[in-house]
Design a protein around this motif. Structure first.
Motif, mmCIF file in Angstrom:
data_model
loop_
_atom_site.group_PDB
_atom_site.id
_atom_site.type_symbol
_atom_site.label_atom_id
_atom_site.label_comp_id
_atom_site.label_asym_id
_atom_site.label_seq_id
_atom_site.Cartn_x
_atom_site.Cartn_y
_atom_site.Cartn_z
ATOM 1 N N VAL A 48 0.856 -1.178 0.000
ATOM 2 C CA VAL A 48 0.000 0.000 0.000
ATOM 3 C C VAL A 48 0.898 1.236 0.000
ATOM 4 C CG1 VAL A 48 -1.784 1.292 1.212
ATOM 5 C CG2 VAL A 48 -1.803 -1.211 1.265
ATOM 6 N N ILE A 49 0.696 2.107 -0.968
ATOM 7 C CA ILE A 49 1.436 3.365 -1.056
ATOM 8 C C ILE A 49 0.414 4.478 -0.860
ATOM 9 C CG2 ILE A 49 2.862 4.841 -2.514
ATOM 10 C CD1 ILE A 49 3.660 2.239 -4.033
ATOM 11 N N THR A 50 0.577 5.256 0.211
ATOM 12 C CA THR A 50 -0.378 6.333 0.491
ATOM 13 C C THR A 50 0.266 7.687 0.213
ATOM 14 O OG1 THR A 50 0.274 6.385 2.819
ATOM 15 C CG2 THR A 50 -1.608 5.009 2.248
ATOM 16 N N GLY A 51 -0.555 8.645 -0.142
ATOM 17 C CA GLY A 51 -0.088 10.011 -0.374
ATOM 18 C C GLY A 51 0.802 10.150 -1.585
ATOM 19 N N PHE A 52 0.653 9.273 -2.590
ATOM 20 C CA PHE A 52 1.500 9.344 -3.775
ATOM 21 C C PHE A 52 1.072 10.498 -4.670
ATOM 22 C CE2 PHE A 52 2.391 8.331 -8.215
ATOM 23 C CZ PHE A 52 3.774 8.223 -8.155
ATOM 24 N N THR A 53 2.028 11.342 -5.047
ATOM 25 C CA THR A 53 1.790 12.427 -6.002
ATOM 26 C C THR A 53 2.758 12.247 -7.161
ATOM 27 O OG1 THR A 53 3.302 13.868 -4.800
ATOM 28 C CG2 THR A 53 0.977 14.077 -4.282
ATOM 29 N N GLY A 54 2.240 11.987 -8.314
ATOM 30 C CA GLY A 54 3.072 11.771 -9.495
ATOM 31 C C GLY A 54 2.263 11.099 -10.575
ATOM 32 N N ASP A 55 2.962 10.551 -11.556
ATOM 33 C CA ASP A 55 2.309 9.905 -12.696
ATOM 34 C C ASP A 55 2.187 8.403 -12.460
ATOM 35 O OD1 ASP A 55 2.288 12.378 -13.858
ATOM 36 O OD2 ASP A 55 3.919 11.961 -15.270
ATOM 37 N N LEU A 56 1.109 7.836 -12.960
ATOM 38 C CA LEU A 56 0.879 6.394 -12.919
ATOM 39 C C LEU A 56 0.835 5.904 -14.358
ATOM 40 C CD1 LEU A 56 -1.641 7.583 -10.641
ATOM 41 C CD2 LEU A 56 -0.815 5.380 -9.894
ATOM 42 N N ALA A 57 1.858 5.191 -14.802
ATOM 43 C CA ALA A 57 1.940 4.713 -16.181
ATOM 44 C C ALA A 57 1.623 3.223 -16.219
ATOM 45 C CB ALA A 57 3.325 4.975 -16.749
ATOM 46 N N PHE A 58 0.541 2.873 -16.922
ATOM 47 C CA PHE A 58 0.103 1.485 -17.034
ATOM 48 C C PHE A 58 0.518 0.958 -18.405
ATOM 49 C CE2 PHE A 58 -2.763 3.605 -14.130
ATOM 50 C CZ PHE A 58 -2.837 2.713 -13.068
ATOM 51 N N ASP A 59 1.240 -0.169 -18.423
ATOM 52 C CA ASP A 59 1.648 -0.819 -19.661
ATOM 53 C C ASP A 59 0.952 -2.181 -19.697
ATOM 54 O OD1 ASP A 59 2.863 -2.180 -21.741
ATOM 55 O OD2 ASP A 59 4.866 -1.430 -21.297
ATOM 56 N N PHE A 60 -0.134 -2.266 -20.463
ATOM 57 C CA PHE A 60 -0.913 -3.495 -20.508
ATOM 58 C C PHE A 60 -0.327 -4.517 -21.464
ATOM 59 C CE2 PHE A 60 -3.797 -0.340 -18.788
ATOM 60 C CZ PHE A 60 -4.306 -1.019 -17.694
ATOM 61 N N THR A 61 0.669 -4.127 -22.259
ATOM 62 C CA THR A 61 1.368 -5.082 -23.118
ATOM 63 C C THR A 61 2.349 -5.897 -22.283
ATOM 64 O OG1 THR A 61 1.166 -3.560 -24.982
ATOM 65 C CG2 THR A 61 2.790 -5.327 -25.188
ATOM 66 N N ASN A 62 3.129 -5.208 -21.440
ATOM 67 C CA ASN A 62 4.104 -5.882 -20.572
ATOM 68 C C ASN A 62 3.548 -6.174 -19.181
ATOM 69 O OD1 ASN A 62 6.168 -5.815 -22.552
ATOM 70 N ND2 ASN A 62 6.549 -3.668 -22.057
ATOM 71 N N LEU A 63 2.306 -5.760 -18.928
ATOM 72 C CA LEU A 63 1.615 -5.966 -17.648
ATOM 73 C C LEU A 63 2.405 -5.408 -16.465
ATOM 74 C CD1 LEU A 63 0.143 -9.529 -18.213
ATOM 75 C CD2 LEU A 63 -0.995 -7.320 -18.482
ATOM 76 N N THR A 64 2.797 -4.120 -16.599
ATOM 77 C CA THR A 64 3.511 -3.440 -15.521
ATOM 78 C C THR A 64 2.891 -2.077 -15.244
ATOM 79 O OG1 THR A 64 5.096 -2.461 -17.071
ATOM 80 C CG2 THR A 64 5.744 -4.548 -16.022
ATOM 81 N N VAL A 65 3.155 -1.600 -14.038
ATOM 82 C CA VAL A 65 2.765 -0.250 -13.631
ATOM 83 C C VAL A 65 4.035 0.453 -13.177
ATOM 84 C CG1 VAL A 65 1.403 1.129 -12.026
ATOM 85 C CG2 VAL A 65 0.525 -1.054 -12.818
ATOM 86 N N ARG A 66 4.189 1.713 -13.578
ATOM 87 C CA ARG A 66 5.334 2.505 -13.138
ATOM 88 C C ARG A 66 4.791 3.774 -12.484
ATOM 89 N NH1 ARG A 66 10.637 2.576 -14.144
ATOM 90 N NH2 ARG A 66 10.427 1.166 -15.900
#
Length: 184
Positions: A84-102
């Protein structure tokens, strides 16, 4: 002249009907729920969902992109498995081809696989996608649609199948082929 058997049968029928609607059989609850759902469907919107706040209109949207980046306007909470990551401020990049989140914020970058990632307290002033396979629950689906969302407040859930956004919006427009629908 009334026959006593007819009178007795009427009295028994009245008792049974009273017991069903007033008793503990649960039929009255069932009928109340059924009537409530029918009323909601009649007065509802084809965009479905449940509002995250009282200011907007409800929407439930499923996107099926190859990649997609969300830029929240306020801190979010990210649930990924037992992390669980709380208070995150930034970009959420979802890659559904490689099934990753950055997750990227200033000098921080965290990557992990998409099994089921939930982003709560998600607020975005503007959000738009074009030419993407999408579904708007419960009635609209397309292989190449465009969505323009204003004032989104809700949650996002990423699975290997795509990204589901549920919440409230202040404006919502979807284009499917030559047809444009707007939530008013």
């Amino acid at each position: 002249m009334l026959d006593w058997k007819i009178l007795a049968a009427s009295f028994v029928a009245l008792l049974v009907i009273s017991a069903v609607f007033l008793g503990n059989f649960g039929v009255s609850d069932f009928l109340s729920d059924l009537i409530g759902k029918a009323g909601g469907a009649i007065n509802g919107s084809p965009f479905g969902g449940s509002p995250a706040s009282g200011d907007g209109k409800p929407v439930a949207l499923i996107l099926h992109p190859a990649t997609l980046t969300l830029q929240p306007d306020q801190p979010v909470t990210v649930h990924a498995g037992e992390t669980v990551i709380t208070g995150f401020t930034g970009d959420l990049a979802f890659d559904f081809t490689n099934l990753t989140v950055r997750l990227t914020a200033e000098k921080l970058s965290i990557s992990f696989p998409i099994d089921q990632v939930e982003v709560s307290s998600l607020a975005m002033k503007d959000f738009a996608v074009e030419g993407m396979k999408l579904e708007i629950e419960p009635d609209i689906a397309t292989d190449a649609g465009s969505v323009d969302v204003g004032g989104f407040d809700g949650t996002a859930v990423a699975t290997p199948e795509g990204l589901r956004l549920v919440g409230a919006v202040t404006s919502f427009q979807v284009t499917v082929g030559d047809h444009t629908f707007e939530l008013v």
